[in-house]
Design an enzyme around this catalytic site. Structure first.
Site, PDB file in Angstrom:
ATOM      1  N   GLY A 146       0.829  -1.187   0.000  1.00  0.00           N
ATOM      2  CA  GLY A 146       0.000   0.000   0.000  1.00  0.00           C
ATOM      3  C   GLY A 146       0.868   1.243   0.000  1.00  0.00           C
ATOM      4  N   CYS A 147       0.295   2.353  -0.442  1.00  0.00           N
ATOM      5  CA  CYS A 147       1.092   3.571  -0.559  1.00  0.00           C
ATOM      6  C   CYS A 147       1.510   4.078   0.815  1.00  0.00           C
ATOM      7  CB  CYS A 147       0.330   4.635  -1.338  1.00  0.00           C
ATOM      8  SG  CYS A 147      -1.349   4.932  -0.782  1.00  0.00           S
ATOM      9  N   TYR A 148       0.582   4.066   1.778  1.00  0.00           N
ATOM     10  CA  TYR A 148       0.958   4.482   3.138  1.00  0.00           C
ATOM     11  C   TYR A 148       1.988   3.530   3.737  1.00  0.00           C
ATOM     12  CZ  TYR A 148      -3.000   7.834   3.567  1.00  0.00           C
ATOM     13  OH  TYR A 148      -3.876   8.882   3.445  1.00  0.00           O
TER      14      TYR A 148
END
Lengths: 341, 341, 341, 341
Positions: A146-148
């Site tokens: 995921g980007c986070y």
């Protein structure tokens, strides 16, 4: 001879970004792209920024031979689309969250539905090459981070691995609006989110267990307790994670920087920088910039990470994983300057 | 063996954009970059988005052999820097406005100072390949178009050349803030220009005679009277020119579109589109999108053009000109998707 | 004793802006507010910026006695809601476009449906006090101007009335995204419109006949031919109209400015300014700033107008009209500074 | 009869915002405004959004009788300007940071220069009415809180006062660019900060001791260790503070909310909200919205606060303090809706 890539759901931001980045990739060709709502259209008509693709058509399904598939479907829709390719031996990078959480029941708990192919979970490798390069190279199914989590893990990993911080970790993350996706509707209308900052899903976002899982794998006996709060800020691209953890013992800025430098010595896309990094310094490319600072007064480590959520946080990372899975050079097609200003 | 390029003033937005675009250019190498205020620094330290350049240093002067020089100095400072290279036979693309206006006295009138090398003006070719491809290919000194003129001329040229519009032309142009340059100071502070639109230099901007000059060269006996009003809009990159001219006679949308299609049949970077184009569709690449519409009620042609002011409006255009001047393929290094969203 | 106001559809941007502005209005009280989707909620819960309203509830219908009603329903839905109030003698300001076009068949032509109460059209007064103050004061039904027409007409009216320009007029208008309304959906998502400018409905927007109608009423025998092109720019509020018309004869900037100054001598909310105005100078208040410039080289008048589309372009204008209709001072509740920066 | 107010340095954002807010204040009049660089100009010419002020002139000095003075000079320049007014008995609100830090040597340590009037420090009251209402009412010199501290303290105060959190506190704050001030120059140019998030002064900002000082005063024996990291986000106004502190013992969301509700029961401008607040919900008004959430998995309190840095974070707070100091109702002139969207 180049490898053949398929993209499932080119109509989302991650899918179309993969197409953008693959255009100049010298080792692969884009052999098939799907997008249900736009099937039958030319890619460059549907998305004028991709006009270079000329006559390439969007299909309803991948119906040609491909060597590797990217799924850019929404989380909880992706696994079902990936499953047949995995089962017939086509390599798959799942950009969605469907194969990331390993703990039994974790998918059900956080996504609120049954996993369609739980038997595939054990073979899925978490696709962050800074941690798992060799495993990715041997994998048939990669769960793209995921980007986070990509940002947060890269900001914290060296400190966790070195054992210099306590397990009580705060991750305060700020994301541009494209992280909400293309079809995300009214709450993300320009007039609503412009000139605004807000937190959401405070301590309840499904990226929290993902961060904890991967940090926990870095050092024997570590069980990070991650308080994760995401925020929306009025920009299109970019993630900025500011991570906080109490230091176990006094340590200098120089010592911390040496730990980080060593940890990322062989990482082509994660770079230690000497001043607070700007998300804009990574716009459009695959870099993650990290910057740890010791708050000596309070015995706290502050570690900042920034990246472009659609590149190192999604499509660029998928291509980096693809390179490793296909035996191509890790940086192929990705060694690009950022777009600035 | 690749050609060697020098960039004068890499510290401005146009100069650093040239460096960004040249990184992946397969036919040239960046042999020298100058920037007075930052001389001695590594390019990637001064500008973190260019970290791919590794140890490349910024010099005070171009002191190595180069085949071609880009000057990205401010207008009215550039000619003096270009002059020695031209005189010793090095090819030069001047990204500033110093060699654009041909009429005797025009430079003095609009820039308010003497031209330092007026004898070079006759050999300078206006660097818009859609109009002057062959002349550019044979030139030693190319005057790169201004960002507003590039957009406006490309939006209007087919109509002017075909003789279907009257000479009374309105160009209403909207520019992102990067057009004001990097060192442009207080008036362009974020809090001042965010959430704001304003016009400036109404009918008195020095791009007005540039537009008139080049449109006038397209058809015998035409002397366009161009009312040009630039506006600042709160975005970083992008120019949108909306051009208006009364039609001489009734003409249909299809006929106008055919005229435009023919005119740009061989132009790799100017494309006729079927709906109003978005500046964002060209962010970071060298495309210009044009869209003419007939207002039948009023007998008026409305012609829209959009491009990225730092690419087709500056550095990308300079590279396209360089390709022609060096005998390389026109699109080399420039056939890129845009960055979207 | 204060007058009682009802707002139909407080859930749109114009409706909620009316509520914001009425909060401190000393001559009226907000007696009823409707909003179908949010009926039953407290206004301040539905819209936290209106929390000052405490326990005020959103109703499905106006079911209390009111002296005047604002309809902030979408165009082509509003007339049906206004009709019963008009027929029973309650004063009405229609913020939508339903009562603006006077020509038989014009509503049908531009809105694509039958007008539900065409017999009311003749009594509707176009609510721009700079042109029609006395008629508004005597009206029971006022058609509040569109945001684009308000800006454009105020920029051009003195020149048209004085007879100094030709009838071939170009209006190039730039609007913030809130003009698209609150429920305007996906095309106005942040990531799509941020960092972007685009035109839309080129020469086919329904504000074009509205501008032509009102300018045509200013001088005997004038039939303006208005080419109107609206653009979206990435900001929330604000409209900037740049208007172009050939001058009939040579006239100086000073003469034009004198014409404008005289025309607006008694207008409290339209002000002639000496340099190009910024939309930001009117953010949140009821001002329109106008700035005419003569392009002497080309014999063209350039007239700029700016205002806040939700205030002088919608809700503030409605309150100004209300003040006149109720016999209150024209500026009551509206003499406010703008919010800057 | 109204009180007479003077504003020193109306040319900064805080000073001009005070003028904006005082325009409709029914209890005071603006008697004098100074601004060195613009002395002699009409206020509305210098700042068109304040055109309502008509002929009011900007002076070099306050040379008329006033009852109270606001100083909006930059930190470390303000004390010297405030000093003569304090000594002659005129009430003063210092919007700068010059009278906030009480510990001997603190000013010198954090501002890097000698305090010009250290003998006045003991009488300066920290101007946050939620904590110090009575003391402010009796003060002659009020130190107006910094924008970051105001937000952070209001988010945390109930929890600190109730003794439910540990002393190790993280404050992650996000600010719009106007917080950098009007004359803040190149680093805050639009093209540099648009589409960007970055941290700055990590754990070294002078607002850190201010937060720690005021939280420490809330409960006997508490010495908060505050790790404070400010960030710039691309918007003009607004501050969002996300505060993290380990809970001493298990406590439910309901219990925490009850603590906050009680603490702010009499506070007209700080409001507990039930979902994550948006900075935009306070744009232009004096509200602070707070939202505490218990992260049960990790035993962490997350407390969010938002406000407009120029209003509750500067000029509005100054007026609220003025109201108390002059014996006027606390909310006079400040009970306004926010400007939305």
């Amino acid at each position: 001879m180049s490898y053949r890539v398929g993209i499932i759901n080119v109509t989302g931001y991650a899918g179309m970004e993969a197409a953008r980045l693959l255009w100049k990739h010298p080792g692969v060709e884009l052999a098939a792209i799907t997008g249900r709502s736009l099937a039958g259209q030319r890619l460059g008509d549907a998305f004028p920024h991709l006009a270079v693709y000329g006559d390439t058509l969007i299909s309803p399904e991948i119906d040609v031979e491909v060597d590797i598939v990217f799924s850019a479907l929404p989380t909880a829709e992706s696994a079902a689309a990936c499953e047949p390719f995995v089962r017939k031996g086509v390599k798959v990078v799942d950009i969605a969250a469907d194969f990331r959480l390993k703990a039994p029941g974790a998918f059900e708990q956080w996504m609120g539905k049954q996993h369609p192919a739980p038997d595939l979970l054990p073979q899925a490798v978490y696709g962050l090459p800074e941690l798992n390069r060799d495993a990715i190279a041997g994998a048939n199914l990669v769960a793209n981070p995921g980007c986070y989590p990509a940002t947060s893990i890269l900001a914290l990993a060296p400190a966790v691995a070195a054992g210099i911080i306590e397990s009580q970790i705060v991750v305060d993350a700020k994301s541009g609006i494209s992280g909400a996706g293309r079809g995300s509707g009214g709450g993300f209308g320009y007039s609503e989110v412009n000139e605004d900052v807000s937190a959401y899903k405070i301590a309840s976002h499904n990226h929290q267990p993902e961060i904890a899982q991967e940090l926990g794998a870095l050092r024997e006996g570590v069980e990070p307790k991650v308080t994760f709060v995401p925020h929306l800020v009025p920009m299109t691209r970019g993630i900025h994670a500011t991570c906080y953890a109490p230091l176990k013992a006094s340590v200098s800025n120089d010592e911390v920087r040496a730990i980080y430098r060593d940890f990322y010595a062989d990482a082509p896309f994660t770079r230690l920088v000497g001043s607070p990094p700007h998300t804009k310094h990574t716009l459009g490319n695959n870099m993650c910039l990290v910057h740890p600072v010791v708050d000596e007064r309070n015995g706290m480590l502050v570690a900042v990470g920034v990246l472009d959520n659609l590149v190192k946080g999604a499509a660029g990372q998928a291509i980096e994983n693809m390179n490793l899975m296909l035996g191509l050079p890790q940086t192929m097609g990705l060694d690009l300057p950022a777009v600035y200003p």
